[in-house]
Design a protein around this motif. Structure first.
Motif, mmCIF file in Angstrom:
data_model
loop_
_atom_site.group_PDB
_atom_site.id
_atom_site.type_symbol
_atom_site.label_atom_id
_atom_site.label_comp_id
_atom_site.label_asym_id
_atom_site.label_seq_id
_atom_site.Cartn_x
_atom_site.Cartn_y
_atom_site.Cartn_z
ATOM 1 N N THR A 1 2.770 -2.458 3.897
ATOM 2 C CA THR A 1 2.413 -1.063 3.885
ATOM 3 C C THR A 1 3.634 -0.206 4.087
ATOM 4 O O THR A 1 4.455 -0.495 4.929
ATOM 5 C CB THR A 1 1.408 -0.758 5.014
ATOM 6 N N THR B 1 1.761 2.879 -6.544
ATOM 7 C CA THR B 1 1.306 1.585 -6.063
ATOM 8 C C THR B 1 2.068 0.491 -6.779
ATOM 9 O O THR B 1 2.073 0.436 -8.003
ATOM 10 C CB THR B 1 -0.196 1.417 -6.328
ATOM 11 N N LEU C 1 0.835 -1.191 0.000
ATOM 12 C CA LEU C 1 0.000 0.000 0.000
ATOM 13 C C LEU C 1 0.873 1.245 0.000
ATOM 14 O O LEU C 1 1.959 1.253 0.566
ATOM 15 C CB LEU C 1 -0.904 0.015 1.234
ATOM 16 N N ASP D 1 -3.001 4.983 -1.941
ATOM 17 C CA ASP D 1 -4.051 4.103 -1.423
ATOM 18 C C ASP D 1 -4.750 4.748 -0.234
ATOM 19 O O ASP D 1 -5.974 4.657 -0.104
ATOM 20 C CB ASP D 1 -3.450 2.751 -1.002
ATOM 21 N N TYR D 2 -3.973 5.391 0.630
ATOM 22 C CA TYR D 2 -4.540 6.030 1.815
ATOM 23 C C TYR D 2 -3.795 7.325 2.105
ATOM 24 O O TYR D 2 -2.604 7.461 1.787
ATOM 25 C CB TYR D 2 -4.444 5.124 3.054
#
Length: 601
Positions: free
Chosen positions: A560, A572, A341, A370-371
């Motif tokens: 991550t 990514t 991630l 992703d976040y």
């Protein structure tokens, strides 16, 4: 010159009985890695679960000792067991190597039995010395002796990293390592004298100190050349195979060649590691066996391994090679890849805005991480403001804590960082902006002793449903917060951040390309909460996305990493060809086997 001749004699001795030496090192190492360590881990887990301790790190060790004395006592027993097993491991290997070197008839069961009898030297009064010996001296041997237990006995990396950032501490660290090396050479003969000469441990330490008096450089140069021989051969072997595969990549059979070369690289490194361990053990059993250039290792006069053992070893090696070839074939095809991630720490990337502000979020979201990770504090009027620091001085020039101001007062403040400025945002506004941008969030709930009693319940009532709907996540350093969220909102992905030790904490601004905070990746989402290591490479808490990509990380569970110091952070990594990473067999092999990067960081 005598040291070089000794190393050559040592290598010849290993060559004469290489199979027996490797068999001893392999059996003991396999038993430790495959049986002892898993059992100790399982017992530790059982103790923690039975005692109601959710996790154990250096940050909560004192709390466990104070509030869970029974658990602390049981863990102490496991620690003593680890020391005993470590001693037993060396007793078996040193005893077996000495017998092989002297060409005596032996039975492996007899060696184990004798090693068990040697445990009598670990008297209660000598445990403290042996613990010190293991913690300070033995890790130096880990550079040569391949041992899973040696790998566990080391000074934590974050402590060394913290100390190295300060000049005075750096000097102290250097002095500490010099002292460790000096003591290591002066106590070089402790275990051989205790195990082979049947001495009590403390008496063996005194005997070693006297035997090495005035001969520091004598042992230094033998250790130096032996270690360098092992290092050069190991590195050279790997580099030859890598360069060979570079050429094979230009051929039509590059994939098939990659399978063979990767298997040879892994198996060869294992054998060379065993050879290095055996040669170091030979050195410990006979550190003075070369005098004036004359080799006096005993002649090869004993019978070799029985035929049945040779047949069994041959079958094992054929099976291991076949399994390695199959693994390599699947691995190089991407069959074991995972999807790391990309996470923007505090909502910024390479200083593109002020941390935890909506303008920075808007810029970062264009890179499609992703976040986006962000932080919340409770305000005086029981609302939530998006902010990391517990004091506004650094970003806003106001010496106030968030809990001392209302949300309206906080929203009027201007925060400055990285040459940018912006207004503080409420969580409602930030959450709405993320929804418009279709950007998922990781919300860190910051807690203090002054938070209101109903803070978490208000958060759950107001935001939990929205966070679940958008696929957002929540994490916190507060274990009670995490357990409450998991119990009341089971559909919300919630995780615990392991606290940074107090001696390692420091407030920092959001990272720029030239400055990386130590808190960059401290997520507890699997497997970032701990160091992930395998034969394919290594990922630590401080690994950034650029290094994730350059190392070609793979694994059986999601990985991550944050993106905080790279111009284009939100990359990514997908299989088979991550952006910025080569998919050639050579680079996959370098990235995944040796952990080296094939491009500049």
């Amino acid at each position: 010159m005598n040291s070089l001749r000794y190393v050559w004699a040592n290598a010849r001795e290993f060559g004469q009985r290489w199979l027996q030496y490797l068999l001893v090192v392999g059996l003991v190492g396999g038993a430790v890695s495959g049986i002892v360590i898993p059992v100790l881990r399982w017992l530790t887990r059982v103790v923690l679960v039975a005692g109601g301790v959710p996790y154990l790190t250096l940050t909560n060790a004192l709390d466990v000792a104070v509030h869970h004395p029974l658990v602390a006592a049981e863990l102490l027993v496991l620690g003593l067991a680890l020391l005993v097993i470590f001693y037993l491991q060396f007793a078996i290997m040193l005893g077996a190597v000495a017998i092989i070197r002297q060409r005596q008839s032996y039975h492996f069961g007899q060696i184990v039995a004798e090693a068990l009898r040697d445990l009598r030297h670990l008297r209660p009064g000598s445990f403290l010395f042996f613990a010190l010996y293991a913690l300070l001296i033995v890790p130096l041997a880990g550079f040569i002796v391949g041992s899973s237990l040696l790998a566990k006995v080391q000074v934590p990396l974050f402590i060394i990293d913290y100390l190295m950032r300060y000049p005075l501490y750096s000097v102290l660290v250097a002095i500490l390592y010099v002292l460790m090396f000096y003591l290591g050479l002066r106590w070089l003969l402790v275990l051989p004298k205790a195990i082979l000469d049947d001495m009590p441990l403390v008496q063996a330490a005194g005997a070693s100190w006297r035997a090495t008096k005035g001969r520091f450089w004598f042992y230094f140069w033998r250790t130096f050349w032996l270690g360098n021989l092992i290092l050069v051969v190991t590195y050279g072997y790997g580099e030859i195979l890598v360069q060979l595969q570079r050429w094979l990549d230009t051929q039509s059979f590059a994939y098939a060649a990659g399978i063979v070369v990767m298997s040879a690289l892994v198996l060869g490194k294992l054998l060379l590691s065993g050879a290095g361990s055996a040669m170091y053990l030979i050195f410990l059993t006979a550190p003075d066996d070369v005098h004036q250039g004359v080799e006096i290792f005993l002649a090869d006069r004993a019978s070799r391994l029985p035929r049945v053992i040779k047949v069994a070893l041959s079958v094992f090696m054929i099976g291991a090679t076949a399994m390695m070839l199959m693994f390599s074939a699947v691995y190089l095809k991407g069959g074991l890849d995972s999807h790391p991630l990309t996470i923007s720490h505090r909502g910024v990337d390479a200083g593109n805005g002020v941390q935890n502000t909506i303008p920075a979020l808007q810029k970062t979201a264009k890179e499609h991480p992703d976040y986006v990770e962000m932080d919340l504090h409770e305000t005086r009027d029981h609302q939530f403001v998006v902010l990391h620091d517990e004091n506004l001085q650094e970003l806003a020039g106001v010496n106030k804590a968030p809990r001392e101001l209302t949300l309206a007062q906080l929203q009027r403040l201007t925060v400055r960082e990285n040459g940018h400025h912006a207004k503080l945002a409420s969580f409602d506004a930030y959450l709405a902006a993320a929804a418009r941008l279709h950007q998922k969030l990781i919300v860190e709930i910051k807690t203090t002793s002054n938070d209101s009693k109903g803070m978490l319940q208000r958060f759950i009532a107001k935001y939990a449903a929205t966070l679940v709907k958008h696929g957002d996540r929540v994490h916190s350093m507060n274990y009670q917060v995490v357990t409450t969220l998991r119990r009341q909102v089971p559909d919300l992905y919630t995780s615990l951040i392991l606290r940074t030790p107090w001696w390692h904490r420091r407030r920092t601004r959001t990272p720029t390309p030239s400055r990386k905070p130590r808190s960059t990746t401290r997520w507890s989402m699997p497997p970032i909460s701990s160091t992930r290591q395998s034969g394919r490479g290594r990922l630590t808490k401080r690994t950034t996305c650029s290094r994730c990509c350059s190392r070609g990380l793979t694994g059986s569970s999601p990985t991550t990493c944050t993106c905080s110091s790279r111009p284009s952070a939100s990359t990514t990594i997908t299989r088979p060809t991550p952006r910025g990473c080569s998919s050639s067999a050579t680079r996959w092999m370098i990235l995944r086997i040796t952990g080296k990067s094939t491009r500049k960081q």
